[in-house]
Design a protein around this motif. Structure first.
Motif, mmCIF file in Angstrom:
data_model
loop_
_atom_site.group_PDB
_atom_site.id
_atom_site.type_symbol
_atom_site.label_atom_id
_atom_site.label_comp_id
_atom_site.label_asym_id
_atom_site.label_seq_id
_atom_site.Cartn_x
_atom_site.Cartn_y
_atom_site.Cartn_z
ATOM 1 N N UNK A 50 11.971 -3.924 -1.093
ATOM 2 C CA UNK A 50 10.534 -3.989 -1.347
ATOM 3 C C UNK A 50 9.765 -3.102 -0.364
ATOM 4 N N UNK A 51 10.210 -3.079 0.882
ATOM 5 C CA UNK A 51 9.578 -2.199 1.867
ATOM 6 C C UNK A 51 9.735 -0.747 1.453
ATOM 7 N N UNK A 52 10.933 -0.374 1.053
ATOM 8 C CA UNK A 52 11.201 0.997 0.637
ATOM 9 C C UNK A 52 10.345 1.377 -0.556
ATOM 10 N N UNK A 53 10.289 0.516 -1.559
ATOM 11 C CA UNK A 53 9.500 0.800 -2.757
ATOM 12 C C UNK A 53 8.028 0.996 -2.390
ATOM 13 N N UNK A 54 7.486 0.119 -1.576
ATOM 14 C CA UNK A 54 6.077 0.224 -1.178
ATOM 15 C C UNK A 54 5.814 1.528 -0.429
ATOM 16 N N UNK A 56 7.522 4.306 -0.545
ATOM 17 C CA UNK A 56 7.680 5.448 -1.448
ATOM 18 C C UNK A 56 6.411 5.657 -2.274
ATOM 19 N N UNK A 57 5.806 4.566 -2.737
ATOM 20 C CA UNK A 57 4.531 4.706 -3.444
ATOM 21 C C UNK A 57 3.463 5.261 -2.501
ATOM 22 N N UNK A 58 3.436 4.775 -1.270
ATOM 23 C CA UNK A 58 2.496 5.302 -0.283
ATOM 24 C C UNK A 58 2.716 6.798 -0.086
ATOM 25 N N UNK A 59 3.960 7.223 0.027
ATOM 26 C CA UNK A 59 4.259 8.643 0.200
ATOM 27 C C UNK A 59 3.826 9.456 -1.022
ATOM 28 N N UNK A 60 4.061 8.924 -2.216
ATOM 29 C CA UNK A 60 3.620 9.613 -3.442
ATOM 30 C C UNK A 60 2.097 9.775 -3.426
ATOM 31 N N UNK A 61 1.396 8.720 -3.034
ATOM 32 C CA UNK A 61 -0.070 8.797 -2.944
ATOM 33 C C UNK A 61 -0.508 9.849 -1.926
ATOM 34 N N UNK A 62 0.176 9.894 -0.798
ATOM 35 C CA UNK A 62 -0.153 10.911 0.220
ATOM 36 C C UNK A 62 0.025 12.327 -0.339
ATOM 37 N N UNK A 63 1.109 12.554 -1.068
ATOM 38 C CA UNK A 63 1.352 13.881 -1.651
ATOM 39 C C UNK A 63 0.253 14.245 -2.651
ATOM 40 N N UNK A 64 -0.174 13.288 -3.452
ATOM 41 C CA UNK A 64 -1.257 13.530 -4.413
ATOM 42 C C UNK A 64 -2.531 13.919 -3.664
ATOM 43 N N UNK A 65 -2.813 13.247 -2.565
ATOM 44 C CA UNK A 65 -3.988 13.577 -1.738
ATOM 45 C C UNK A 65 -3.861 14.977 -1.135
ATOM 46 N N UNK A 66 -2.723 15.237 -0.510
ATOM 47 C CA UNK A 66 -2.513 16.532 0.148
ATOM 48 C C UNK A 66 -2.658 17.691 -0.831
ATOM 49 N N UNK A 151 -6.697 2.337 2.581
ATOM 50 C CA UNK A 151 -6.642 0.877 2.615
ATOM 51 C C UNK A 151 -5.330 0.432 3.262
ATOM 52 N N UNK A 152 -4.213 1.016 2.842
ATOM 53 C CA UNK A 152 -2.910 0.645 3.414
ATOM 54 C C UNK A 152 -2.852 0.984 4.893
ATOM 55 N N UNK A 159 2.509 -7.497 0.731
ATOM 56 C CA UNK A 159 2.965 -7.974 -0.572
ATOM 57 C C UNK A 159 3.804 -6.890 -1.234
ATOM 58 N N UNK A 160 4.603 -7.243 -2.257
ATOM 59 C CA UNK A 160 5.243 -6.189 -3.053
ATOM 60 C C UNK A 160 4.155 -5.243 -3.576
ATOM 61 N N UNK A 161 4.475 -3.975 -3.724
ATOM 62 C CA UNK A 161 3.460 -2.955 -3.954
ATOM 63 C C UNK A 161 2.630 -3.194 -5.210
ATOM 64 N N UNK A 162 3.210 -3.712 -6.287
ATOM 65 C CA UNK A 162 2.395 -3.963 -7.478
ATOM 66 C C UNK A 162 1.345 -5.029 -7.194
ATOM 67 N N UNK A 163 1.704 -6.082 -6.480
ATOM 68 C CA UNK A 163 0.742 -7.117 -6.110
ATOM 69 C C UNK A 163 -0.283 -6.596 -5.113
ATOM 70 N N UNK A 164 0.155 -5.747 -4.200
ATOM 71 C CA UNK A 164 -0.767 -5.179 -3.217
ATOM 72 C C UNK A 164 -1.780 -4.255 -3.887
#
Length: 177
Positions: A50-54, A56-66, A151-152, A159-164
């Motif tokens: 769950x930590x890894x999944x969360x 990875x989504x954070x990293x994907x979001x960062x790439x979209x921002x960059x 926010x993160x 929480x798991x990333x979908x719930x967060x």
């Protein structure tokens, strides 16, 4: 990196549709050290997966921002794309062009979550949602991604990333469709 079958499955699907893609290998479970755990996970409630999944989504979001992308499709590696996925994605992007930002398009049906038939209108594919869905497939822009990243960075991951995402999107007034 270690889920070879899943990676090959999503690669085949994306290649058959002619969609460019990249994988986020940063934050594989084996790469998460005590410093990262201390930075993002204060309550110890999430498993390494769950930590890894969360993250990875954070990293994907960062790439979209960059990259300042107007729209980006984020898929988990176990997504199964329906036969009309590309047509549905194009219709959703076209329909959402008139929506105010920030918003997220939830284009997956993980957990068999669908818009109830009685709410559906002919010619409409997107409907406002009160809560999110699973994180297997969604579309957002760099502005919305930035809100989530900030926010993160302030709140951490509890929480798991979908719930967060559900929690933060309500707090940030991010519209879900």
């Amino acid at each position: 990196r270690n889920f070879i079958d899943r990676r090959q499955s999503i690669e085949r699907q994306l290649q058959s549709l002619g969609l460019p893609y990249e994988f986020v290998h940063t934050y594989d479970a084996s790469d998460i050290d005590a410093t990262i755990i201390q930075r993002y996970f204060q309550n110890g409630a999430l498993s390494p997966g769950q930590q890894s999944c969360a993250l990875k989504h954070l990293q994907a979001l960062r790439l979209i921002c960059e990259r300042n992308w107007e729209r980006a499709l984020v898929l988990e590696d176990d997504a199964i794309l329906g036969k009309n996925f590309l047509e549905g994605l194009h219709a959703a992007l076209e329909e959402s062009a008139r929506f105010d930002f920030p918003h997220v398009l939830l284009v997956g049906s993980g957990g068999n979550q669908y818009t109830p038939r009685k709410r559906r209108v002919p010619g409409q594919c997107l409907y406002r949602a009160d809560k999110g869905r699973l994180t297997e497939a969604y579309v957002l822009d760099s502005q919305t991604a930035r809100l989530r990243v900030e926010w993160i960075e302030r709140q951490g991951i509890s929480l798991p990333i979908d719930n967060l995402f559900d929690r933060m999107d309500r707090e940030l007034n991010i519209a879900l469709y």
